[in-house]
Design a protein around this motif. Structure first.
Motif, PDB file in Angstrom:
ATOM      1  N   UNK A   1       0.836  -1.196   0.000  1.00  0.00           N
ATOM      2  CA  UNK A   1       0.000   0.000   0.000  1.00  0.00           C
ATOM      3  C   UNK A   1       0.875   1.252   0.000  1.00  0.00           C
ATOM      4  N   UNK A   2       0.561   2.179  -0.894  1.00  0.00           N
ATOM      5  CA  UNK A   2       1.316   3.429  -0.985  1.00  0.00           C
ATOM      6  C   UNK A   2       1.091   4.290   0.248  1.00  0.00           C
ATOM      7  N   UNK A   3       2.187   4.873   0.756  1.00  0.00           N
ATOM      8  CA  UNK A   3       2.128   5.791   1.893  1.00  0.00           C
ATOM      9  C   UNK A   3       2.387   7.206   1.375  1.00  0.00           C
ATOM     10  N   UNK A   4       1.443   8.101   1.606  1.00  0.00           N
ATOM     11  CA  UNK A   4       1.582   9.457   1.071  1.00  0.00           C
ATOM     12  C   UNK A   4       1.744  10.481   2.185  1.00  0.00           C
ATOM     13  N   UNK A   5       2.638  11.447   1.921  1.00  0.00           N
ATOM     14  CA  UNK A   5       2.774  12.643   2.740  1.00  0.00           C
ATOM     15  C   UNK A   5       2.398  13.828   1.859  1.00  0.00           C
ATOM     16  N   UNK A   6       1.508  14.656   2.333  1.00  0.00           N
ATOM     17  CA  UNK A   6       1.037  15.815   1.569  1.00  0.00           C
ATOM     18  C   UNK A   6       1.429  17.087   2.313  1.00  0.00           C
ATOM     19  N   UNK A   7       2.180  17.950   1.637  1.00  0.00           N
ATOM     20  CA  UNK A   7       2.546  19.266   2.167  1.00  0.00           C
ATOM     21  C   UNK A   7       1.801  20.310   1.352  1.00  0.00           C
ATOM     22  N   UNK A   8       1.063  21.185   2.020  1.00  0.00           N
ATOM     23  CA  UNK A   8       0.284  22.210   1.322  1.00  0.00           C
ATOM     24  C   UNK A   8       0.505  23.573   1.968  1.00  0.00           C
ATOM     25  N   UNK A   9       0.107  24.622   1.231  1.00  0.00           N
ATOM     26  CA  UNK A   9       0.100  26.010   1.727  1.00  0.00           C
ATOM     27  C   UNK A   9       1.498  26.556   1.984  1.00  0.00           C
ATOM     28  N   UNK A  10       2.517  25.959   1.377  1.00  0.00           N
ATOM     29  CA  UNK A  10       3.889  26.419   1.548  1.00  0.00           C
ATOM     30  C   UNK A  10       4.381  27.098   0.278  1.00  0.00           C
ATOM     31  N   UNK A  11       5.332  28.002   0.434  1.00  0.00           N
ATOM     32  CA  UNK A  11       6.082  28.453  -0.735  1.00  0.00           C
ATOM     33  C   UNK A  11       6.958  27.290  -1.194  1.00  0.00           C
ATOM     34  N   UNK A  12       7.141  27.151  -2.506  1.00  0.00           N
ATOM     35  CA  UNK A  12       7.894  26.028  -3.059  1.00  0.00           C
ATOM     36  C   UNK A  12       8.918  26.556  -4.055  1.00  0.00           C
ATOM     37  N   UNK A  13      10.181  26.213  -3.834  1.00  0.00           N
ATOM     38  CA  UNK A  13      11.249  26.505  -4.793  1.00  0.00           C
ATOM     39  C   UNK A  13      11.720  25.166  -5.334  1.00  0.00           C
ATOM     40  N   UNK A  14      11.350  24.850  -6.571  1.00  0.00           N
ATOM     41  CA  UNK A  14      11.622  23.516  -7.109  1.00  0.00           C
ATOM     42  C   UNK A  14      13.072  23.313  -7.525  1.00  0.00           C
ATOM     43  N   UNK A  46      -6.788  12.023  -3.166  1.00  0.00           N
ATOM     44  CA  UNK A  46      -5.621  11.176  -2.954  1.00  0.00           C
ATOM     45  C   UNK A  46      -5.930  10.089  -1.925  1.00  0.00           C
ATOM     46  N   UNK A  47      -5.539   8.868  -2.237  1.00  0.00           N
ATOM     47  CA  UNK A  47      -5.728   7.760  -1.318  1.00  0.00           C
ATOM     48  C   UNK A  47      -4.501   7.583  -0.432  1.00  0.00           C
ATOM     49  N   UNK A  48      -4.680   6.899   0.679  1.00  0.00           N
ATOM     50  CA  UNK A  48      -3.570   6.463   1.534  1.00  0.00           C
ATOM     51  C   UNK A  48      -2.704   7.630   2.012  1.00  0.00           C
ATOM     52  N   UNK A  49      -3.320   8.745   2.338  1.00  0.00           N
ATOM     53  CA  UNK A  49      -2.569   9.872   2.895  1.00  0.00           C
ATOM     54  C   UNK A  49      -2.309   9.584   4.375  1.00  0.00           C
ATOM     55  N   UNK A  50      -1.056   9.346   4.710  1.00  0.00           N
ATOM     56  CA  UNK A  50      -0.705   9.008   6.094  1.00  0.00           C
ATOM     57  C   UNK A  50      -0.359  10.246   6.913  1.00  0.00           C
ATOM     58  N   UNK A  51      -0.036  11.331   6.213  1.00  0.00           N
ATOM     59  CA  UNK A  51       0.320  12.550   6.931  1.00  0.00           C
ATOM     60  C   UNK A  51       0.020  13.748   6.041  1.00  0.00           C
ATOM     61  N   UNK A  52      -0.667  14.717   6.578  1.00  0.00           N
ATOM     62  CA  UNK A  52      -0.979  15.952   5.846  1.00  0.00           C
ATOM     63  C   UNK A  52      -0.414  17.121   6.651  1.00  0.00           C
ATOM     64  N   UNK A  53       0.431  17.937   6.025  1.00  0.00           N
ATOM     65  CA  UNK A  53       1.166  18.992   6.719  1.00  0.00           C
ATOM     66  C   UNK A  53       0.728  20.348   6.176  1.00  0.00           C
ATOM     67  N   UNK A  54       0.337  21.231   7.063  1.00  0.00           N
ATOM     68  CA  UNK A  54       0.042  22.609   6.693  1.00  0.00           C
ATOM     69  C   UNK A  54       1.361  23.376   6.695  1.00  0.00           C
ATOM     70  N   UNK A  55       1.829  23.743   5.513  1.00  0.00           N
ATOM     71  CA  UNK A  55       3.125  24.394   5.367  1.00  0.00           C
ATOM     72  C   UNK A  55       3.064  25.907   5.432  1.00  0.00           C
ATOM     73  N   UNK A  56       2.001  26.466   5.955  1.00  0.00           N
ATOM     74  CA  UNK A  56       1.906  27.926   6.070  1.00  0.00           C
ATOM     75  C   UNK A  56       3.136  28.470   6.808  1.00  0.00           C
TER      76      UNK A  56
END
Length: 456
Positions: A1-14, A46-56
């Motif tokens: 099973x896929x394990x997902x970490x989601x980071x949102x609301x952050x500035x991103x420099x790729x 998204x399925x299998x989200x094990x951790x969701x991070x508010x990157x504000x």
């Protein structure tokens, strides 16, 4: 099973090829890979989200990549404070020649711990001091890196030119040419993992032109290419080295390296401070990489490397901490700022900007280590090595540009650092080691080394 970490609301420099940035964006990690990067919130459903991070209040960047270090020097910080390179080496080699396996493990753990806490996800070490009968020194470093969870390139160094042959280290701290080559090959056969997502790679790394015979340089290059590993050494660090090469070899360092097979896209060299236009052109023509170590170069008064000219010519350039006997902070994120400032001292206000400095510490380092297809930028399909920097504290909150806050501001706290999608730092602390225990261990081993070397 896929394990997902989601980071949102952050500035991103790729730090991708277009230097794409998002003022408010997301990064999705699926197991050990980056699944998606983009503006706004993560894709719905998204399925299998094990951790969701508010990157504000945070900036997400690729993990930092250190391209030059000497871990063992963690135990000799603060010595020879007012020496140039050659005098510094003469003063410290007799102490370094007393290291053993427990000391090297402690020094590696301390060095890696401080770097990881400051955003390094991929480290390398150039270990070249192998006193006889002192245990498995390279293995001690490899063990420390595995325990802390940091991706690691172990450059198996060597020296075969001791004091009796005109070198600087004591004779008992060097190997014969044959011993060095056999030990390097054994390290490759035992430890090198060339696979995608590898946590451990080995490089062949004779120390420097003034501590290594021409035979060892040539044979090490042949060995490395036969085994398919990269090559690393020190090059063009000081004016004294330039003089040494002309006196001994009748040519400058770059020409000497080329004559021994040491220019190529599988080679990177530390420092490269004293490079003329012809030298830079040779590095660009052959794809030879550079580990730029601004703090160490300043500490030893070696000079200022011509990084803007190297970059303009297409030379791959990454950043290096260098050993902590010449950069006592031991941190790479401070090198982002120092690289920018020091190069502006020589080249003016346009010499480097904040985004170029960030690229040196991420994608540039990945290029130099031969891993640009895997790490160094935030792109779907690459390894999930990334850092979430907190840039809304008192030290940074009034800087509107988050990349400028990271590079020009005070060292930013690391809220989360992932390697292969697994945390190595959480809320500014190591996730897999007891920092207080590491501090005690390094202090104990530093004192033991000082006593053995007659410094205590």
């Amino acid at each position: 099973m896929t394990q997902r970490i989601v980071i949102e609301n952050a500035a991103v420099a790729t730090v991708d090829a277009a230097d794409t940035e998002y003022a408010t964006g997301h990064v999705v990690v699926a197991d050990h890979l980056i699944e998606s990067v983009g503006a706004g919130p993560a894709p719905a459903g998204l399925d299998d989200v094990t951790r969701r991070i508010d990157g504000t209040g945070h900036l997400v960047t690729p993990g930092l990549v250190n391209t030059h270090h000497h871990f063992y020097q963690w135990l000799t910080r603060g010595l020879a404070q007012d020496s140039n390179l050659f005098n510094w080496l003469v003063e410290l080699y007799p102490t370094w020649a007393r290291i053993d396996e427990p000391m090297v493990y402690a020094a590696a753990a301390g060095s890696l711990g401080v770097m990881a806490r400051g955003g390094v996800t991929t480290a390398m070490d150039h270990h070249y001091v192998f006193p006889r009968g002192t245990g498995d020194l390279l293995g001690a470093e490899i063990r420390a890196a595995a325990e802390l969870g940091v991706r690691f390139t172990a450059a198996r160094g060597s020296m075969d030119r001791g004091e009796s042959s005109g070198g600087l280290p004591p004779d008992f701290a060097v190997e014969t040419t044959e011993e060095a080559l056999l030990a390097t090959e054994a390290a490759i056969d035992t430890h090198h993992d060339p696979s995608f997502a590898s946590m451990l790679r080995i490089a062949a790394a004779p120390c420097s032109p003034f501590s290594v015979s021409t035979e060892l340089m040539r044979e090490a290059a042949t060995l490395a290419r036969r085994k398919g590993v990269r090559l690393h050494t020190h090059g063009s660090e000081t004016v004294e080295e330039e003089k040494f090469c002309h006196e001994l070899f009748g040519r400058g360092p770059t020409d000497y390296f080329e004559s021994t097979g040491w220019l190529g896209d599988d080679v990177w060299m530390a420092h490269c401070v004293h490079m003329n236009d012809s030298d830079i052109a040779a590095f660009a023509r052959t794809g030879t990489g550079v580990a730029h170590c601004p703090s160490s170069n300043a500490r030893l008064a070696a000079g200022i490397a011509r990084v803007p000219e190297m970059l303009a010519s297409g030379v791959p350039v990454g950043l290096g901490v260098d050993g902590t006997a010449s950069n006592e902070s031991g941190e790479l994120h401070t090198e982002l700022r120092n690289a920018l400032l020091i190069n502006r001292l020589r080249g003016g206000e346009k010499a480097l900007n904040a985004r170029q400095a960030l690229r040196l510490g991420t994608y540039g380092g990945a290029q130099v280590l031969g891993r640009a297809a895997e790490i160094g930028s935030l792109e779907a399909g690459k390894l999930a090595d990334l850092v979430l920097w907190k840039v809304d504290t008192l030290a940074h909150a009034s800087i509107a540009d988050p990349v400028a806050a990271l590079v020009l501001g005070a060292p930013a706290p690391v809220t989360l650092s992932l390697v292969n999608g697994r945390p190595v730092v959480e809320d500014g602390r190591l996730a897999r080691a007891d920092e207080d225990a590491l501090a005690r261990l390094t202090r104990t081993e530093a004192r033991r080394l000082a006593e053995i070397a007659g410094l205590a």
